[in-house]
Design an enzyme around this catalytic site. Structure first.
Site, short mmCIF file in Angstrom:
data_model
loop_
_atom_site.label_atom_id
_atom_site.label_comp_id
_atom_site.label_asym_id
_atom_site.label_seq_id
_atom_site.Cartn_x
_atom_site.Cartn_y
_atom_site.Cartn_z
N TYR A 194 40.60 13.39 37.70
CA TYR A 194 39.94 13.09 38.97
C TYR A 194 39.08 11.83 38.96
CZ TYR A 194 41.81 17.47 40.59
OH TYR A 194 42.66 18.46 40.96
N HIS B 275 48.59 27.87 44.96
CA HIS B 275 48.98 26.66 44.23
C HIS B 275 50.06 27.04 43.21
CE1 HIS B 275 48.77 23.24 41.49
NE2 HIS B 275 48.17 22.58 42.46
N CYS C 264 52.38 21.44 45.92
CA CYS C 264 51.93 20.46 44.93
C CYS C 264 53.15 19.84 44.28
CB CYS C 264 51.03 21.13 43.89
SG CYS C 264 50.50 19.96 42.60
N ASP D 291 46.01 14.61 44.81
CA ASP D 291 45.97 15.38 43.55
C ASP D 291 45.37 14.49 42.47
OD1 ASP D 291 46.21 17.88 42.51
OD2 ASP D 291 48.23 17.66 41.77
N HIS D 292 45.94 14.47 41.29
CA HIS D 292 45.31 13.68 40.22
C HIS D 292 45.52 12.18 40.44
CE1 HIS D 292 46.27 17.42 37.60
NE2 HIS D 292 45.31 17.64 38.45
N HIS E 119 49.40 18.67 47.88
CA HIS E 119 48.96 17.81 46.77
C HIS E 119 50.13 16.88 46.49
CE1 HIS E 119 46.04 20.95 44.78
NE2 HIS E 119 45.65 20.56 45.97
C1 CS2 Z 1 44.66 21.34 40.74
C2 CS2 Z 1 44.60 22.77 40.27
O1 CS2 Z 1 43.73 19.85 39.25
C3 CS2 Z 1 44.74 20.41 39.59
O2 CS2 Z 1 45.84 20.25 39.08
O3 CS2 Z 1 45.75 21.11 41.53
O4 CS2 Z 1 43.64 22.91 39.28
C4 CS2 Z 1 44.28 23.66 41.43
O5 CS2 Z 1 43.01 23.35 41.89
C5 CS2 Z 1 44.27 25.12 41.17
O6 CS2 Z 1 45.39 25.54 40.49
C6 CS2 Z 1 44.17 25.87 42.48
O7 CS2 Z 1 43.65 27.12 42.25
MN MN Z 2 48.00 20.37 42.46
#
Ligand code: CS2
Ligand code: MN
Length: 403
Positions: free
Chosen positions: A377, A242, A280, A360-361, A307
């Site tokens: 989330y 990531h 991402c 993602d978020h 993501h």
């Molecule tokens: C995720 C990261 O919540 C987020 O932004 O994309 O926390 C992701 O899970 C980690 O960096 C992956 O190890």
């Molecule tokens: Mn991400």
């Protein structure tokens, strides 16, 4: 053919249940064995318990996020070999259970960092926000990190001081919580609320990186990859790092997965296609010089997980998480390239053509305000993102097939 659309689930402690996720249109689950401490082996029976539970809701466990890389590995401590051995064992066990995509990151100490978890947008929804001057105020005046003043310009220090003077005691607690407790506990899986003396503990964690610069961190990363990737290859598992979020150094810590030259380095450090990337767009998109469609195209053959969301960068470099399809990021162009890559992989017989994607978020909205959720989330906000991305995919596929 359809992309595998997934949502993240934080396991039994997630206030959002698998039964709820099953109603969102997601077919896949992205999760981890959050109850197993970092560095320990994920045993086959533990993996299967979670897998069976997910499948009992008509969903599939598509991606592990994350199989965490312990700090000792990132720091290159002598204990790393024993932990890497466990990591390989977990990779093998996951492969044997048919879970073949593993997301992880190589960010020292922090995972993602924001100054606010609840920035209110004009329509009443809430987004996560990164304010540079406030972050600097945290670093210089709240943490009192010994080297902090050397890392900012005079102008930044003056702005940080001005902001710090306006902060109430509650603001200070909130920002320390947002940056320290949330990101730290994200690394372990769930957000705890009773962290003791977080500032002191956090400074100790940061100090352990004294003397570890970008080159050293890269060296430690390459060591890890060259140990783990052969095991991943043997068991048909794709690893997907990531990117850094935000994609620039923070708190004097090096960050090495922020831009295309870092992916270039990654590819050279360990050329196997099992050594891949989590694309991402939200993280990479927090830097103006990251051209997302170009990056996707360049590294397409090793992108194993996506993501998707957009990031709105303001003139002063601050940013917030905008609506998933906000025009600040060209997600339509990215989607087109994803579909092209899927078709290309299928044609050349690759088994991993169906890259899982998740929104993602998401923004906090509507009924999300009445329900607990992990920061970033919420249920409805992510459902909206998922629905928008699904629509984009259907439309794009139609246009590509009929042109
Ligand atoms: C995720 C990261 O919540 C987020 O932004 O994309 O926390 C992701 O899970 C980690 O960096 C992956 O190890
Ligand atoms: Mn991400």
């Amino acid at each position: 053919m359809e992309l595998k659309k997934a949502l993240r689930w934080f396991g039994k402690n997630d206030p959002i249940s698998l039964a709820q996720i099953a109603q969102t249109g997601a077919k896949g689950i992205v999760t981890a064995l959050h109850h197993i401490p970092n560095g320990e082996v994920w045993a086959v029976d533990e993996i299967l318990k979670t897998k069976t539970n997910i499948e009992s809701y008509g969903l599939t466990w598509d991606v592990v996020e994350s199989l965490p890389v312990s700090e000792d590995i990132k720091k290159g401590n002598p204990t790393r070999d024993a932990i890497i051995k466990n990591y390989k064992e977990s990779v093998k066990n996951l492969g044997e259970c048919g879970i073949t995509t593993i997301c992880y990151n190589f960010m020292p100490v922090l995972d993602w960092a924001r100054t606010s978890l609840s920035y209110t947008l004009p329509n009443g929804t809430e987004a996560m926000y990164y304010q540079s001057d406030l972050f600097a105020a945290f670093d210089i005046y709240i943490l009192n990190r010994p080297q902090a003043l050397n890392d900012y310009t005079e102008v930044q220090i003056t702005a940080a001081e001005a902001i710090y003077k306006t902060l109430s005691k509650k603001d200070i607690q909130d920002i320390a919580y947002n940056i320290i407790v949330v990101t730290q506990s994200f690394i372990d899986g769930a957000v705890g609320e009773d962290e003791k003396e977080p500032v002191k503990l956090f400074l100790e964690l940061l100090a352990e990186y004294d003397g570890i610069d970008k080159a050293k961190l890269r060296e430690n990363f390459a060591y890890f990859l060259n140990e783990v990737i052969p095991t991943a290859e043997k068991h048909g598992v794709n690893l997907a790092v990531h990117p850094d979020d935000p994609p620039f150094p923070l708190l004097g810590l090096p960050r090495i997965m922020s831009a295309p030259e870092d992916f270039e380095w990654l590819t050279k450090a360990c050329p196997s296609l099992n050594n891949g990337i989590t694309f991402c767009t939200g993280s990479l998109g927090a830097r103006k010089d990251n051209n997302l469609p170009n990056i996707f195209e360049k590294f397409a053959d090793r992108i194993h997980f996506l993501h998707l969301r957009s990031t709105k960068i303001l003139d002063n470099g601050d940013f917030y998480e905008a609506e998933h399809l906000d025009e600040s990021v060209n997600l339509a162009s990215v989607m087109k390239k994803i579909i092209k890559e899927q078709i290309r992989r299928k044609a050349c017989g690759r088994l991993d053509y169906n890259m899982p994607i998740r929104p993602d978020h998401g923004h906090k909205m509507l009924d999300d305000f009445n329900r607990k959720s992990n920061p970033g989330y919420p249920l409805i906000g992510r459902l909206k993102g998922l629905a928008e991305l699904s629509g984009l995919e259907v439309g794009m596929r139609y246009i590509m097939q009929n042109n």
